[in-house]
Write a protein that holds these residues in place. Structure first.
Motif, PDB file in Angstrom:
ATOM      1  N   ASN A   1       0.822  -1.198   0.000  1.00 56.33           N
ATOM      2  CA  ASN A   1       0.000   0.000   0.000  1.00 56.33           C
ATOM      3  C   ASN A   1       0.863   1.257   0.000  1.00 56.33           C
ATOM      4  O   ASN A   1       1.845   1.342   0.739  1.00 56.33           O
ATOM      5  N   LYS A   2       0.480   2.241  -0.796  1.00 58.27           N
ATOM      6  CA  LYS A   2       1.261   3.483  -0.894  1.00 58.27           C
ATOM      7  C   LYS A   2       1.309   4.253   0.412  1.00 58.27           C
ATOM      8  O   LYS A   2       2.183   5.081   0.627  1.00 58.27           O
ATOM      9  N   ASN A   3       0.361   4.000   1.302  1.00 59.09           N
ATOM     10  CA  ASN A   3       0.345   4.686   2.602  1.00 59.09           C
ATOM     11  C   ASN A   3       1.323   4.068   3.592  1.00 59.09           C
ATOM     12  O   ASN A   3       1.552   4.618   4.661  1.00 59.09           O
ATOM     13  N   LEU A   4       1.886   2.917   3.243  1.00 60.62           N
ATOM     14  CA  LEU A   4       2.826   2.234   4.125  1.00 60.62           C
ATOM     15  C   LEU A   4       4.203   2.893   4.013  1.00 60.62           C
ATOM     16  O   LEU A   4       4.704   3.117   2.915  1.00 60.62           O
ATOM     17  N   SER A   5       4.792   3.196   5.125  1.00 55.45           N
ATOM     18  CA  SER A   5       6.122   3.787   5.160  1.00 55.45           C
ATOM     19  C   SER A   5       7.128   2.685   5.500  1.00 55.45           C
ATOM     20  O   SER A   5       7.031   2.061   6.550  1.00 55.45           O
ATOM     21  N   VAL A   6       8.067   2.437   4.608  1.00 55.45           N
ATOM     22  CA  VAL A   6       9.052   1.373   4.794  1.00 55.45           C
ATOM     23  C   VAL A   6      10.426   2.007   4.995  1.00 55.45           C
ATOM     24  O   VAL A   6      10.812   2.916   4.259  1.00 55.45           O
ATOM     25  N   HIS A   7      11.155   1.522   6.011  1.00 52.17           N
ATOM     26  CA  HIS A   7      12.486   2.050   6.325  1.00 52.17           C
ATOM     27  C   HIS A   7      13.500   0.910   6.355  1.00 52.17           C
ATOM     28  O   HIS A   7      13.165  -0.210   6.723  1.00 52.17           O
ATOM     29  N   LEU A   8      14.718   1.217   5.984  1.00 54.04           N
ATOM     30  CA  LEU A   8      15.839   0.295   6.098  1.00 54.04           C
ATOM     31  C   LEU A   8      16.934   1.023   6.855  1.00 54.04           C
ATOM     32  O   LEU A   8      17.401   2.086   6.407  1.00 54.04           O
ATOM     33  N   ASN A   9      17.304   0.488   8.008  1.00 53.93           N
ATOM     34  CA  ASN A   9      18.320   1.122   8.850  1.00 53.93           C
ATOM     35  C   ASN A   9      18.000   2.598   9.111  1.00 53.93           C
ATOM     36  O   ASN A   9      18.835   3.474   8.961  1.00 53.93           O
ATOM     37  N   LYS A  10      16.763   2.842   9.476  1.00 56.23           N
ATOM     38  CA  LYS A  10      16.246   4.169   9.847  1.00 56.23           C
ATOM     39  C   LYS A  10      16.205   5.153   8.692  1.00 56.23           C
ATOM     40  O   LYS A  10      16.007   6.351   8.886  1.00 56.23           O
ATOM     41  N   THR A  11      16.390   4.672   7.463  1.00 56.51           N
ATOM     42  CA  THR A  11      16.294   5.515   6.277  1.00 56.51           C
ATOM     43  C   THR A  11      15.060   5.100   5.488  1.00 56.51           C
ATOM     44  O   THR A  11      14.896   3.917   5.174  1.00 56.51           O
ATOM     45  N   LYS A  12      14.222   6.069   5.171  1.00 55.90           N
ATOM     46  CA  LYS A  12      12.989   5.781   4.446  1.00 55.90           C
ATOM     47  C   LYS A  12      13.310   5.322   3.023  1.00 55.90           C
ATOM     48  O   LYS A  12      14.139   5.912   2.331  1.00 55.90           O
ATOM     49  N   VAL A  13      12.644   4.245   2.595  1.00 57.67           N
ATOM     50  CA  VAL A  13      12.838   3.728   1.237  1.00 57.67           C
ATOM     51  C   VAL A  13      12.326   4.785   0.263  1.00 57.67           C
ATOM     52  O   VAL A  13      11.241   5.340   0.457  1.00 57.67           O
ATOM     53  N   PRO A  14      13.083   5.088  -0.798  1.00 58.08           N
ATOM     54  CA  PRO A  14      12.793   6.243  -1.641  1.00 58.08           C
ATOM     55  C   PRO A  14      11.615   6.116  -2.608  1.00 58.08           C
ATOM     56  O   PRO A  14      11.352   7.032  -3.358  1.00 58.08           O
ATOM     57  N   PHE A  15      10.913   5.008  -2.616  1.00 57.47           N
ATOM     58  CA  PHE A  15       9.762   4.889  -3.514  1.00 57.47           C
ATOM     59  C   PHE A  15       8.681   4.034  -2.880  1.00 57.47           C
ATOM     60  O   PHE A  15       8.951   3.209  -2.031  1.00 57.47           O
ATOM     61  N   LYS A  16       7.443   4.281  -3.330  1.00 55.07           N
ATOM     62  CA  LYS A  16       6.308   3.584  -2.749  1.00 55.07           C
ATOM     63  C   LYS A  16       5.444   2.885  -3.785  1.00 55.07           C
ATOM     64  O   LYS A  16       4.417   2.343  -3.432  1.00 55.07           O
ATOM     65  N   ASP A  17       5.803   2.935  -5.031  1.00 60.03           N
ATOM     66  CA  ASP A  17       4.970   2.248  -6.015  1.00 60.03           C
ATOM     67  C   ASP A  17       5.823   1.495  -7.030  1.00 60.03           C
ATOM     68  O   ASP A  17       7.017   1.714  -7.154  1.00 60.03           O
ATOM     69  N   PHE A  18       5.170   0.596  -7.730  1.00 54.98           N
ATOM     70  CA  PHE A  18       5.869  -0.318  -8.625  1.00 54.98           C
ATOM     71  C   PHE A  18       6.555   0.409  -9.775  1.00 54.98           C
ATOM     72  O   PHE A  18       7.678   0.073 -10.151  1.00 54.98           O
ATOM     73  N   LYS A  19       5.918   1.424 -10.331  1.00 57.96           N
ATOM     74  CA  LYS A  19       6.506   2.139 -11.463  1.00 57.96           C
ATOM     75  C   LYS A  19       7.830   2.809 -11.069  1.00 57.96           C
ATOM     76  O   LYS A  19       8.812   2.740 -11.797  1.00 57.96           O
ATOM     77  N   VAL A  20       7.863   3.427  -9.910  1.00 56.11           N
ATOM     78  CA  VAL A  20       9.095   4.070  -9.434  1.00 56.11           C
ATOM     79  C   VAL A  20      10.158   3.005  -9.154  1.00 56.11           C
ATOM     80  O   VAL A  20      11.342   3.199  -9.435  1.00 56.11           O
ATOM     81  N   PHE A  21       9.729   1.855  -8.623  1.00 58.69           N
ATOM     82  CA  PHE A  21      10.646   0.743  -8.380  1.00 58.69           C
ATOM     83  C   PHE A  21      11.260   0.252  -9.695  1.00 58.69           C
ATOM     84  O   PHE A  21      12.458   0.005  -9.776  1.00 58.69           O
ATOM     85  N   VAL A  22      10.442   0.135 -10.731  1.00 58.37           N
ATOM     86  CA  VAL A  22      10.937  -0.284 -12.043  1.00 58.37           C
ATOM     87  C   VAL A  22      11.976   0.716 -12.545  1.00 58.37           C
ATOM     88  O   VAL A  22      13.035   0.328 -13.043  1.00 58.37           O
ATOM     89  N   ASN A  23      11.690   2.004 -12.387  1.00 55.07           N
ATOM     90  CA  ASN A  23      12.665   3.021 -12.803  1.00 55.07           C
ATOM     91  C   ASN A  23      13.975   2.889 -12.025  1.00 55.07           C
ATOM     92  O   ASN A  23      15.050   3.059 -12.581  1.00 55.07           O
ATOM     93  N   TYR A  24      13.874   2.569 -10.744  1.00 55.23           N
ATOM     94  CA  TYR A  24      15.069   2.335  -9.926  1.00 55.23           C
ATOM     95  C   TYR A  24      15.876   1.168 -10.501  1.00 55.23           C
ATOM     96  O   TYR A  24      17.096   1.259 -10.647  1.00 55.23           O
ATOM     97  N   LEU A  25      15.188   0.073 -10.832  1.00 55.41           N
ATOM     98  CA  LEU A  25      15.885  -1.085 -11.398  1.00 55.41           C
ATOM     99  C   LEU A  25      16.538  -0.741 -12.733  1.00 55.41           C
ATOM    100  O   LEU A  25      17.659  -1.172 -13.011  1.00 55.41           O
ATOM    101  N   LEU A  26      15.852   0.034 -13.541  1.00 61.23           N
ATOM    102  CA  LEU A  26      16.389   0.393 -14.851  1.00 61.23           C
ATOM    103  C   LEU A  26      17.597   1.316 -14.732  1.00 61.23           C
ATOM    104  O   LEU A  26      18.492   1.282 -15.573  1.00 61.23           O
ATOM    105  N   MET A  27      17.623   2.146 -13.704  1.00 58.46           N
ATOM    106  CA  MET A  27      18.792   3.012 -13.504  1.00 58.46           C
ATOM    107  C   MET A  27      20.032   2.185 -13.205  1.00 58.46           C
ATOM    108  O   MET A  27      21.147   2.636 -13.427  1.00 58.46           O
TER     109      MET A  27
END
Length: 189
Positions: free
Chosen positions: A116-142
């Motif tokens: 869910n886009k309303n879910l806030s996910v953190h890794l080592n106290k740093t917020k994950v920089p994207f919340k949806d699949f399209k942005v995740f795909v762009n991250y993978l492509l980068m």
């Protein structure tokens, strides 16, 4: 208490999807196994004006009593899971290797992208920089040199031509399908 049943007791529903030997939807085994392989795990929940905190230690062999407090009905509701992996159990004396960290980081990113886009996910106290699949795909492509990309958001598929070879990344019901499947065949066919 119900949170202890959910996060620390190996009781699961019989409803599982088994397709070609792959199991998906095991109703909580992921968090229980994560706690089993952690020297310490902490569950914090705010719900209906109450704050629930419980600490599990020594790979779930020590289950501490929960702490429950009133916090007010206007408090923001959330669930926070903090894990301290038992590195020694895996033969890592100085913490995890860089490669293992990359695996964990990737899984946290996948979780953020497929929930869910309303879910806030953190890794080592740093917020994950994207919340949806399209942005995740762009991250993978980068992370790769991509010549061609097609996204079908309905099924959560990505295809790209990279150095002349087809590679796919797909998720079905928020489960990474490493070998693709009929949903990928449909897109590429």
């Amino acid at each position: 208490y119900i949170p202890e049943l959910i996060f620390a007791n190996y009781m699961t529903s019989a409803i599982m999807m088994i397709v070609k030997g792959k199991v998906s939807g095991t109703h909580g085994y992921g968090v229980k196994l994560s706690s089993s392989f952690s020297s310490k795990s902490i569950i914090e929940i705010v719900n209906k004006g109450k704050y629930y905190k419980q600490v599990f230690e020594k790979n779930l062999f020590k289950i501490n009593a929960p702490s429950i407090k009133e916090v007010g009905s206007d408090s923001k509701e959330y669930v926070k899971i903090t894990l301290y992996p038992d590195y020694a159990r895996f033969g890592y004396s100085d913490g995890m290797s860089d490669d293992m960290y990359k695996v964990f980081k990737q899984r946290v990113y996948e979780s953020s992208a497929t929930t869910n886009k309303n879910l806030s996910v953190h890794l080592n106290k740093t917020k994950v920089p994207f919340k949806d699949f399209k942005v995740f795909v762009n991250y993978l492509l980068m992370m790769t040199i991509s010549l061609y990309m097609k996204i079908q958001m309905k099924t959560g598929n990505m295809r790209c031509l990279n150095s002349g070879e087809f590679e796919q990344v797909s998720f079905v019901n928020k489960t990474f399908t490493i070998r693709g499947g009929t949903h990928v065949d449909y897109i590429t066919g």
